[in-house]
Scaffold this motif. Structure first.
Motif, mmCIF file in Angstrom:
data_model
loop_
_atom_site.group_PDB
_atom_site.id
_atom_site.type_symbol
_atom_site.label_atom_id
_atom_site.label_comp_id
_atom_site.label_asym_id
_atom_site.label_seq_id
_atom_site.Cartn_x
_atom_site.Cartn_y
_atom_site.Cartn_z
ATOM 1 N N GLU A 1 18.189 42.902 -83.625
ATOM 2 C CA GLU A 1 18.940 43.840 -84.459
ATOM 3 C C GLU A 1 20.438 43.811 -84.193
ATOM 4 O O GLU A 1 21.090 44.846 -84.051
ATOM 5 N N GLY A 2 20.993 42.607 -84.098
ATOM 6 C CA GLY A 2 22.435 42.452 -83.992
ATOM 7 C C GLY A 2 23.003 42.602 -82.588
ATOM 8 O O GLY A 2 24.204 42.491 -82.391
ATOM 9 N N LEU A 3 22.125 42.849 -81.622
ATOM 10 C CA LEU A 3 22.603 43.042 -80.241
ATOM 11 C C LEU A 3 21.981 41.999 -79.327
ATOM 12 O O LEU A 3 20.862 41.547 -79.552
ATOM 13 N N VAL A 4 22.725 41.645 -78.245
ATOM 14 C CA VAL A 4 22.104 40.855 -77.188
ATOM 15 C C VAL A 4 21.355 41.828 -76.301
ATOM 16 O O VAL A 4 21.952 42.739 -75.740
ATOM 17 N N VAL A 5 20.020 41.667 -76.213
ATOM 18 C CA VAL A 5 19.263 42.638 -75.414
ATOM 19 C C VAL A 5 19.040 42.144 -73.996
ATOM 20 O O VAL A 5 18.861 42.932 -73.071
ATOM 21 N N THR B 1 16.888 30.500 -67.769
ATOM 22 C CA THR B 1 15.573 30.448 -68.400
ATOM 23 C C THR B 1 14.434 30.867 -67.466
ATOM 24 O O THR B 1 13.622 31.715 -67.800
ATOM 25 N N ARG B 2 14.398 30.268 -66.286
ATOM 26 C CA ARG B 2 13.287 30.547 -65.382
ATOM 27 C C ARG B 2 13.181 32.024 -65.018
ATOM 28 O O ARG B 2 12.109 32.625 -65.108
ATOM 29 N N GLU B 3 14.347 32.585 -64.657
ATOM 30 C CA GLU B 3 14.354 34.006 -64.278
ATOM 31 C C GLU B 3 13.906 34.893 -65.423
ATOM 32 O O GLU B 3 13.090 35.787 -65.265
ATOM 33 N N LEU B 4 14.453 34.585 -66.588
ATOM 34 C CA LEU B 4 14.178 35.437 -67.738
ATOM 35 C C LEU B 4 12.701 35.406 -68.109
ATOM 36 O O LEU B 4 12.097 36.425 -68.425
ATOM 37 N N LEU B 5 12.089 34.214 -68.006
ATOM 38 C CA LEU B 5 10.681 34.114 -68.365
ATOM 39 C C LEU B 5 9.793 34.730 -67.296
ATOM 40 O O LEU B 5 8.778 35.342 -67.595
ATOM 41 N N ALA B 6 10.200 34.569 -66.041
ATOM 42 C CA ALA B 6 9.370 35.064 -64.947
ATOM 43 C C ALA B 6 9.419 36.579 -64.854
ATOM 44 O O ALA B 6 8.398 37.228 -64.610
ATOM 45 N N SER B 7 10.594 37.143 -65.054
ATOM 46 C CA SER B 7 10.671 38.593 -64.953
ATOM 47 C C SER B 7 11.586 39.170 -66.032
ATOM 48 O O SER B 7 12.722 39.526 -65.764
ATOM 49 N N PRO B 8 11.075 39.227 -67.254
ATOM 50 C CA PRO B 8 11.875 39.819 -68.324
ATOM 51 C C PRO B 8 12.117 41.301 -68.040
ATOM 52 O O PRO B 8 11.189 41.998 -67.631
ATOM 53 N N LYS B 9 13.364 41.738 -68.237
ATOM 54 C CA LYS B 9 13.688 43.112 -67.837
ATOM 55 C C LYS B 9 13.459 44.112 -68.959
ATOM 56 O O LYS B 9 12.936 45.197 -68.730
ATOM 57 N N GLN C 1 9.783 41.325 -73.172
ATOM 58 C CA GLN C 1 8.389 41.284 -72.713
ATOM 59 C C GLN C 1 7.445 41.134 -73.910
ATOM 60 O O GLN C 1 6.507 40.347 -73.888
ATOM 61 N N ARG C 2 7.737 41.918 -74.951
ATOM 62 C CA ARG C 2 6.886 41.844 -76.140
ATOM 63 C C ARG C 2 6.973 40.463 -76.803
ATOM 64 O O ARG C 2 5.975 39.882 -77.184
ATOM 65 N N LEU C 3 8.209 39.963 -76.898
ATOM 66 C CA LEU C 3 8.432 38.650 -77.504
ATOM 67 C C LEU C 3 7.655 37.583 -76.740
ATOM 68 O O LEU C 3 7.013 36.705 -77.307
ATOM 69 N N LEU C 4 7.705 37.704 -75.435
ATOM 70 C CA LEU C 4 7.034 36.746 -74.565
ATOM 71 C C LEU C 4 5.521 36.815 -74.768
ATOM 72 O O LEU C 4 4.836 35.806 -74.856
#
Lengths: 280, 526, 316
Positions: free
Chosen positions: B226-230, B235-243, B248-251
């Motif tokens: 929705e127009g924002l960087v959430v 890559t590794r960090e983001l996939l392993a522990s999405p904040k 999380q839902r996208l994953l």
């Protein structure tokens, strides 16, 4: 005006364009002409047929808004009274094109096969002959007069309707929701009546509004050439023709009826454009 | 921070009054691949186009800074932008089939970049264009250069566009969904090629809706919604522990990453509902379906998988009697569908229904949802008007739509809601078999997951049998009991789902499986 | 069958159908009014029933329809559309001798129409001055709304009577061509402008335009090098219609400017219900339309490679 034809989503668009001054002016012009056709007495009390010889060929003035002609008839009164004949002919012409053209188009598009081929060949020919020549041929055969001119103009324009209607029927017919209806077990009558036709008529009605302007031009052109109403009955094209002999001395005789035709066509086209945008 | 090549700081873009993007920060270094991931309407494409000064009409940068190699781009004149485009920053578009001028030879179109920036003369440009086509991985580049776009496949056209992007030796390439219009095996080749470019030092800003693609290819991921960087990070960090919950839902919903069977696989039963035997369909001299046979027993799900042009959809259309086979038979519960026509076929249609790929096209735009759902009942003269409306409400409830949508038009519903309505219509006559033709591929990933869940629940509740057409092996993994892999009209491999997905025998199936993006990420998640 | 032969065949069929349609309209549709007229005009006002009957026989009006049609078609194939009931001359001869002055005006008008329409559309979509763009793009709708006969009269009033620049009427020299040609060119140029402008706008929205811009191309290169070339293709198909319109428009302009030509022959033929001449004009117009379209059809593949080369998609 049938604004609701385009369905709920179209209304806001039409409303915004209605606010534009061009559209408002167009509506005003067409309303004026419509009223003039229905109750000409509303705008002028002067006699369009018999004039006052003493006042002949006098220029525009407060007494004679558009001036007078060679027999002293008030030109404004003749233009106002001419609205009825000119509009009737135009409406009849558009109806002929719309009804006959759409019927042929539905037949060709929905049935396909040899019916389609036959109809499309006829349409090819109708479009190979320029509209005005085709209507002249029809007038030759049918005879002169406003009604015959209207029918001739109607027939000469029907090819475009047939072609568009067929294209729309084919487009909608191959659409996924039509196939979905068939796959759900809907009979062909239901497919045609409930799915194909309601979704195919929009552009054809839009074409009818565009054709209105064209038809005004063609009817007045044939009447200018002298194939329309018999004088002294006033008709816009014939009024312009009548003023030709006085081109150098009485400019108003050709100018005002000509401007009237141009104004009506411009207004009709402007509205047609607004409808088209609203319908999308 | 001098090593940053592209730096976007606090960017805001509006279309007229509507704010499309706000407060966006991201940066790309030389030789780095950064992916911007989001669903449709997230503003990812707008951000990318702002960075090359090519916002669609009506779009304006209303705030923030875009810096490229230390130079501020936001205030650039039209002429200034022209010197940046092509040589500093290049663009690879989403849909290669409409992104080349149809009346110019492809060689000319590559050479044009060189001529614009005076990197070659009229004499040397054609030769250099051929070299560039070769560098973009096109075989026989001299012959290809003389061809027109319509003579090339989608994958080749995307390679031509890569050659165009490479022509000015740009330092940054913006790739806007570069493979979403391509088949999965072609997608892999194109992405491999882009990866190679990055290894040679070109920075790449990769815009994608597919988290799997981003995970495989990028070193950093920026998630937009929705127009924002959430969320943003390596890559590794983001996939392993999405904040944030959105990531999380996208994953969880990403088709290629984490899908698991949604119910235990079912074994074939004794009751054969559908039997297809030796099915052939020829269009002119092209054979779309070539000798396809399979059986489907009641209560199971058979997925036909394949890339575009594999004949899977034509097969489905013959099963439901919308297409007449050139040879072979379709037998539905003892009735030979391929022999029936007219009223007898229509009556049999009560028992098998179809759900289409595109819920925007498959609902009559003039109908209300009540009309849409009740239409099959009307067609078979079931119930009165009032009864049909009541049944429509009941069906909507079954597909988890509120009764308030009964009087709405399809245009007022979201894509997912429309697909639910289409499913409700398919269920109206209590059919035995539902044929689903790519029912989720037109939807955003989070909506896809919900629709698949719904289909599985309905199968349980109503004892439905599914023939499921899809190009997406992740979807197959989630819902199929039995899989048929189609390639160039033939059924190349078929069998129980788990066997095909883990131990494919045919080389084509193996290639198909290997091409699924997200392999690295699956490792990371585990 | 090679495409040239197929298109030629189609052209012949349309031409035959135009003859047939005009036969149906002119010889079958009318009641006795025209038939009597046909007889009466030939024999003079005082023809007796016996004389009329003889004439009817001569014109083939008493033959069974199909026989009559067959005779007419056979004659038409030899270029004979019958004798004018008005003048007694051959209808074909009358129309052909009237053709040169009409073609002179039509040709000039075609050039002007393409020039007007093309300039308005290209400039209107290219300029970034909003006012100029809106002004230019408002011209085509205006041009199609004005009645041709009236425009001609206004031009005479202004340029002949007020300014005295060109002769009002007659057909002497090039200067007499100018006003009729402008009159004809106005509505048809407007059509060209409308279609080309719409087509240009559609092309400028296409994704490939963005790629050209992303190469660093100037607006002029985008507009003239890519968009215009693609946009001109649909506009080209219009040439057939416009040529037909221009030819038919001479009916109006020749009356307005009192020039001789096919238009005047047509008007007087219609006025006198002179069936053979009207039919000759109709078939001639169809011949022009068909010939121009044939030319466009054959030219099109040279300009659009998608039609010239069969689709042969190779996989990666």
């Amino acid at each position: 005006m049938t604004r609701r034809v385009h369905g709920r989503c179209a209304v806001p668009d039409v409303r915004t364009s209605v606010r534009s001054p061009g559209v408002l002016l167009s509506v005003a012009v067409l309303l004026f002409v419509l009223l003039a056709a229905l109750v000409p007495e509303l705008f002028t009390s002067q006699d369009p047929i018999s004039g006052v010889p003493a006042e002949r060929l006098s220029g525009p003035s407060a007494a004679h808004l558009f001036g007078t002609d060679q027999t002293g008839r008030d030109l404004f009164a003749r233009v106002v009274h001419g609205a009825a004949l000119s509009l009737q002919a135009t409406v009849l012409a558009v109806l002929v094109s719309l009804v006959a053209g759409a019927a042929l188009g539905v037949l060709a598009g929905f049935l396909g096969g040899w019916v389609d081929s036959l109809v499309m060949r006829v349409v090819d020919v109708l479009q190979a002959i320029p509209a005005i020549l085709l209507s002249l041929a029809l007038v030759t055969a049918l005879g002169f007069g406003t009604t015959n001119v209207a029918i001739a103009v109607g027939v000469s324009n029907l090819a475009a309707f047939a072609r568009l209607m067929r294209a729309e029927v084919l487009r909608v017919k191959t659409g996924v929701f039509v196939e979905a209806a068939r796959a759900a077990g809907v009979r062909w009558t239901g497919v045609l009546g409930r799915h194909v036709l309601p979704n195919a008529t929009g552009p054809v009605l839009a074409l009818a509004t565009v054709t209105f302007g064209t038809a005004v031009l063609e009817v007045s052109a044939l009447s200018f050439l002298g194939f329309g109403a018999t004088p002294p009955a006033p008709e816009w094209g014939a009024l312009v023709a009548g003023g030709r002999s006085f081109l150098a001395t009485a400019w108003w005789l050709t100018t005002f009826p000509g401007v009237t035709v141009a104004a009506v066509v411009l207004a009709a086209n402007r509205l047609a454009q607004a409808f088209e945008r609203g319908g999308r | 921070m001098s090593c940053e090549l592209l730096e976007i700081h606090d960017l805001a873009v509006s279309y007229g009054e509507v704010e499309a993007v706000r407060g966006v920060n991201l940066s790309v270094r030389t030789g780095q691949v950064v992916a911007v991931v989001g669903e449709s309407g997230s503003g990812k494409s707008t951000t990318a186009h702002a960075a090359i000064g090519l916002l669609p009409r009506g779009g304006h940068v209303v705030g923030g800074r875009i810096t490229f190699a230390g130079r501020d781009l936001a205030g650039l004149s039209e002429k200034g932008w022209r010197s940046v485009r092509g040589t500093d920053i290049a663009l690879i578009p989403q849909d290669p089939t409409v992104s080349l001028d149809p009346v110019r030879r492809v060689g000319e179109q590559v050479a044009e970049v060189l001529l614009i920036h005076r990197l070659a003369t009229r004499r040397t440009a054609p030769g250099q264009a051929v070299e560039l086509l070769a560098r973009a991985g096109i075989a026989d580049p001299a012959a290809r250069a003389r061809q027109y776009p319509h003579e090339l496949s989608g994958g080749l056209r995307q390679r031509v566009l890569i050659a165009i992007a490479l022509a000015g030796s740009p330092r940054l390439i913006i790739a806007d969904e570069p493979t979403s219009a391509l088949d999965v095996t072609v997608q892999r080749e194109i992405l491999d090629h882009l990866g190679g470019l990055a290894a040679e030092g070109t920075a790449i800003l990769l815009i994608t809706h597919d988290l799997g693609v981003a995970a495989d290819r990028a070193s950093r991921i920026v998630v937009m919604s929705e127009g924002l960087v959430v969320e943003e990070g390596p890559t590794r960090e983001l996939l392993a522990s999405p904040k944030v919950p959105y990531t999380q839902r996208l994953l969880a919903a990403a088709p290629s990453l984490t899908r698991t069977p949604s119910r235990p696989r079912r074994e074939p039963g004794p009751d054969v509902l559908l039997e297809v035997s030796g099915l052939v369909k020829a269009f002119g001299d092209r054979t779309a379906v070539d000798d396809v046979s399979f059986t489907l027993t009641r209560g199971r799900t058979l997925a036909l998988v394949g890339e575009s042009g594999s004949g899977k959809t034509t097969t489905a259309r013959m099963v439901v009697g919308l297409e007449t086979p050139t040879a072979g038979t379709v037998t539905f519960d003892g009735h030979e569908v391929s022999r029936l026509a007219g009223e007898r076929l229509r009556l049999l249609r009560r028992r098998f229904q179809l759900v289409y790929q595109n819920p925007y096209a498959s609902l009559n735009p003039r109908f209300t949802i009540a009309d849409v759902v009740a239409e099959p009942l009307r067609a078979f003269g079931i119930g009165t008007r009032v009864e049909r409306r009541a049944r429509a409400a009941e069906l909507l409830d079954q597909v988890a739509l509120p009764a308030t949508v009964l009087d709405r038009k399809p245009a007022e519903l979201s894509g997912g809601q429309r697909q639910r309505a289409a499913i409700a219509r398919a269920l109206a006559l209590n059919p035995d078999l539902v044929v689903c033709d790519e029912p989720v591929s037109a939807l955003d990933v989070s909506v896809q997951a919900q629709i698949l869940e719904l289909l599985v629940r309905l199968q349980d509740e109503l004892g439905l049998t599914y023939l499921f057409i899809t190009h997406d092996l992740a979807v197959v993994r989630e819902i199929a009991d039995q899989v048929g892999v189609m390639h160039e009209g033939r059924l190349v491999e078929s069998g129980p789902a788990d066997e095909i997905l883990t131990n494919p025998v045919e080389p084509y199936t193996q290639r198909l499986l290997a091409a699924i993006p997200g392999g690295d990420a699956r490792e990371a998640v585990r | 069958m090679p495409p040239v032969v197929r298109r030629l065949g189609h052209a012949v069929v349309v031409l035959w159908a135009a003859f047939t349609l005009s036969f149906v309209i002119l010889y079958l549709l009318p009641g006795d009014a025209v038939l009597t007229k046909l007889g009466a005009a030939e024999a003079g006002v005082t023809s007796s029933p016996a004389e009329i009957a003889a004439l009817r026989a001569e014109y083939g009006l008493d033959d069974p329809v199909l026989l009559h049609y067959g005779k007419r078609l056979l004659a038409a194939l030899h270029g004979d559309f019958g004798t004018s009931v008005n003048t007694g001359d051959g209808a074909t001869h009358m129309v052909l001798t009237a053709l040169p002055p009409t073609l002179a005006v039509t040709g000039l008008a075609l050039v002007l129409a393409v020039l007007f329409g093309g300039t308005v559309a290209v400039l209107g979509t290219y300029t970034r001055v909003r006012v100029l763009s809106r002004l230019l793009l408002a011209l085509p709708p205006l041009g199609t709304s004005l009645p041709t006969f009236w425009v001609g009269l206004v031009l005479i009033q202004v340029f002949s009577f007020q300014l005295g620049l060109v002769p009002a009427i007659g057909a002497t020299g090039f200067s007499s061509l100018v006003l009729p040609a402008i009159t004809l060119a106005l509505p048809n140029g407007a059509i060209v402008g409308q279609v080309l402008a719409k087509s240009l706008r559609t092309q400028l929205e296409q994704p490939y335009i963005e790629i050209v811009a992303a190469k660093g191309a100037s607006r002029a290169r985008v507009h003239f090098g890519h968009a215009l070339r693609n946009a001109a293709l649909p506009a080209l198909t219009l040439v057939g219609v416009v040529t037909g319109n221009l030819l038919a428009g001479s009916v109006i302009t020749e009356t307005v400017f009192s020039r001789d030509g096919v238009g005047r022959v047509t008007t007087s033929a219609v006025t006198a219900q002179d069936v053979p001449v009207v039919q000759a004009v109709i078939v001639l117009a169809a011949l022009f339309f068909v010939a121009v379209n044939l030319l466009v059809d054959l030219l099109y593949p040279l300009l659009d490679p998608r039609l010239a080369r069969p689709r042969e998609v190779s996989r990666v």
